[in-house]
Scaffold this active site. Structure first.
Site, short mmCIF file in Angstrom:
data_model
loop_
_atom_site.label_atom_id
_atom_site.label_comp_id
_atom_site.label_asym_id
_atom_site.label_seq_id
_atom_site.Cartn_x
_atom_site.Cartn_y
_atom_site.Cartn_z
N SER A 20 0.82 -1.21 0.00
CA SER A 20 0.00 0.00 0.00
C SER A 20 0.86 1.26 0.00
CB SER A 20 -0.92 0.00 1.23
OG SER A 20 -0.17 -0.17 2.42
N ASN A 107 -2.01 -2.28 13.39
CA ASN A 107 -3.46 -2.06 13.38
C ASN A 107 -3.87 -0.79 14.13
OD1 ASN A 107 -3.47 -4.42 12.00
ND2 ASN A 107 -4.40 -5.67 13.61
N THR A 152 -39.15 27.79 -10.02
CA THR A 152 -39.45 26.46 -9.48
C THR A 152 -39.76 25.62 -10.71
OG1 THR A 152 -41.80 26.93 -9.23
CG2 THR A 152 -40.42 27.35 -7.30
N HIS A 153 -39.35 24.38 -10.69
CA HIS A 153 -39.48 23.50 -11.88
C HIS A 153 -38.71 24.09 -13.07
CE1 HIS A 153 -42.96 21.68 -9.71
NE2 HIS A 153 -43.21 22.96 -9.40
N SER A 274 -12.95 26.30 -28.00
CA SER A 274 -13.13 25.06 -28.75
C SER A 274 -12.05 24.98 -29.80
CB SER A 274 -14.51 25.07 -29.40
OG SER A 274 -14.51 24.22 -30.53
N LYS A 280 -16.53 29.85 -29.40
CA LYS A 280 -16.97 29.16 -28.18
C LYS A 280 -16.24 29.64 -26.91
CE LYS A 280 -19.56 26.19 -27.48
NZ LYS A 280 -19.64 24.75 -27.78
N ASN A 282 -16.52 27.85 -23.18
CA ASN A 282 -17.20 26.75 -22.49
C ASN A 282 -16.96 26.78 -20.98
OD1 ASN A 282 -18.16 25.69 -24.92
ND2 ASN A 282 -16.26 24.59 -25.27
N GLU A 287 -18.38 22.51 -15.25
CA GLU A 287 -18.77 21.15 -15.62
C GLU A 287 -17.94 20.11 -14.87
OE1 GLU A 287 -20.27 21.31 -20.17
OE2 GLU A 287 -18.29 22.17 -19.84
N TYR A 314 -9.58 -6.24 12.84
CA TYR A 314 -8.98 -5.76 11.61
C TYR A 314 -9.05 -6.82 10.52
CZ TYR A 314 -5.52 -4.14 8.26
OH TYR A 314 -4.89 -3.76 7.11
N GLN A 319 -7.27 -1.90 4.28
CA GLN A 319 -6.18 -1.15 3.65
C GLN A 319 -6.73 -0.32 2.47
OE1 GLN A 319 -2.06 -2.65 3.41
NE2 GLN A 319 -2.56 -3.08 1.27
N LYS A 322 -8.00 3.90 2.32
CA LYS A 322 -7.33 5.18 2.10
C LYS A 322 -7.53 5.79 0.70
CE LYS A 322 -4.06 3.06 4.36
NZ LYS A 322 -4.95 2.25 5.24
#
Ligand code: ARG
Length: 454
Positions: A20, A107, A152-153, A274, A280, A282, A287, A314, A319, A322
């Protein structure tokens, strides 16, 4: 390490699946701090000779300096950060290094390291959330009077102020911070001294190591101590929720920046062009913040599923605790920094917001409320009358405020010229003075209160 019991070495693939170090090297600082506290306690309790403890502490200090310079030499055969430190210590000070592992196990060591790391992560995330709140507050103050459509909506509902809208996110972040704070309070108990699972026969002082590492107290049950990963799950769940809030804000920025809306202009620093369409701009940063929130949920799901079937105490599955936590921390930190930068630099377009706020008969509720207030009409009836007014405006292709008084009075004779006072978007937002409402006076109060608590 277990040459006493084993005749043969591990298969290559065993070594690979077992190691690890590639990720738990991130715990090096915490591992060394834990070892220092443990060594000092072993000395103070007379479990290890003072001279040996001095050599061990000196060696640990050297390793701390080496690792701080990036001189940790990864070796998958040494499995994890704990064995790397122990092996390096033996190289530096010889066999006396072997006394450090008295009365402890990897441990309780890993549980302690990981809690210390998560505690620091919580503090760093809290600072990032605080910076985002500060950015939101500054923009909210600037736009306490800026009228925009409230939805709303995703249908235009009633006019609101941009300051009010931004302050909604300040509230979400406030709850996020309190979730992280709660998680921190619960995690701050020290597992060190639980040893492998059952505690130890050596006369250790768990209160001393807990204190030295800044924990509030030692944990109460050794089995629970080495098998508990609730703190990691709480971190992930708070991170997921914060990420979800960031994602909603990101989605709004994406929509607002789209030309049919045109509520904001993206700053150069947080947009991309772009490769084929020269015009463009963006909203990639927004995003990606939206995208990262999905991965944050993935991290929470990954560890939840890892933990759910594990018997005490344990198991090596743990392990795998993490990587999702490290990943979540990295994703959330980046998302927070990007969102804070965007909020600080977005150019809002108040004229456009105001124009759209008046669309969709957004002050229809104000007309209905006026009928209730000024003409004593029951709200349900007022709703019906207003519906007819909206239909008339729609048929005439105008807004409610542009209807002729004769038309309105023709729908209901109780309507008089005073009604035009409430049909503008400014009058509408100014009237919403209930506690927590969108009126600029209330928004300024909310901003002042938030500034106080920040
Ligand atoms: N690298 C291990 C982990 O992260 C440390 C604990 C190892 N304990 C053990 N009994 N093999 O979980």
């Amino acid at each position: 390490m277990w040459g006493g019991r084993f005749a043969g070495g591990p298969a290559d693939v065993m070594r690979d699946i077992n190691a690890s170090i590639s990720f738990d090297k991130r715990l090096w600082r915490q591992d060394l701090a834990g070892s220092q506290a443990h060594a000092a306690m072993l000395g103070a309790q007379g479990i290890v000779e003072p001279a040996d403890i001095a050599a061990i502490l000196g060696g640990l200090e050297t390793i701390t300096a080496e690792y701080a310079e990036g001189r940790l030499v990864e070796d998958p055969a040494l499995e994890d950060i704990h064995m790397h430190v122990e092996t390096r210590l033996a190289e530096l000070i010889g066999p006396v290094a072997g006394r450090l592992h008295t009365a402890r196990s990897r441990n309780d060591q890993v549980a302690t390291d990981f809690k210390l790391w998560t505690r620091d992560a919580v503090d760093a995330v809290d600072a990032g959330l605080g910076a985002l709140q500060a950015a939101l507050l500054a923009r909210a103050e600037e736009h306490a009077d800026t009228v925009m459509p409230g939805f709303t909506h995703l249908q235009i509902a009633q006019p609101v102020t941009l300051g009010h809208h931004l302050m909604a996110y300040v509230e979400m972040v406030r709850r996020d911070r309190s979730r992280f704070r709660d998680a921190r309070a619960r995690l701050n108990e020290c597992p060190l001294g639980s040893a492998a699972l059952a505690g130890t026969g050596f006369p250790i002082d768990r209160a001393a190591t807990a204190r030295a590492l800044g924990f509030d107290r030692p944990t109460a049950n050794s089995l629970d101590s080495v098998s508990d990963r609730d703190f990691a799950l709480e971190f992930l769940s708070a991170a997921m929720m914060a990420g979800m809030h960031l994602s909603r804000l990101a989605e709004e920025i994406i929509v607002w920046a789209s030309q049919p809306y045109g509520f904001v202009k993206l700053p150069d620093a947080f947009s991309t062009g772009s490769s084929i369409m020269p015009q463009k701009r963006n909203p990639d940063a927004a995003e990606l913040v939206r995208g990262h929130s999905g991965r944050l949920l993935g991290c929470l799901v990954a560890l939840s599923v890892t933990m759910k079937g594990l018997p005490l105490a344990y198991s090596k599955d743990m392990q795998d605790d993490k990587p999702p936590v490290f990943e979540a921390y990295d994703l959330l930190s980046l998302a927070l920094a990007a969102m804070t930068g965007m909020i600080e630099t977005l150019a809002f377009v108040p004229e456009r917001m105001r124009a759209v706020a008046a669309l969709g008969f957004s002050t229809a509720t104000d007309l209905a409320d006026w009928l209730v207030r000024e003409a004593g009409v029951p709200f349900r009836e007022a709703h019906h009358i207003t519906g007819r007014a909206v239909a008339a405006a729609e048929a005439a292709g105008v807004g409610l405020a542009e209807l002729k008084l004769e038309t309105l009075a023709g729908i209901d004779a109780r309507i008089d010229a005073r009604v035009f006072d409430v049909l503008s978007v400014d009058a509408s937002v100014a009237s919403r003075t209930s506690q927590g409402g969108t009126a600029p006076v209330r928004v300024r109060e909310a901003i002042a209160a938030a500034k106080d608590t920040l």
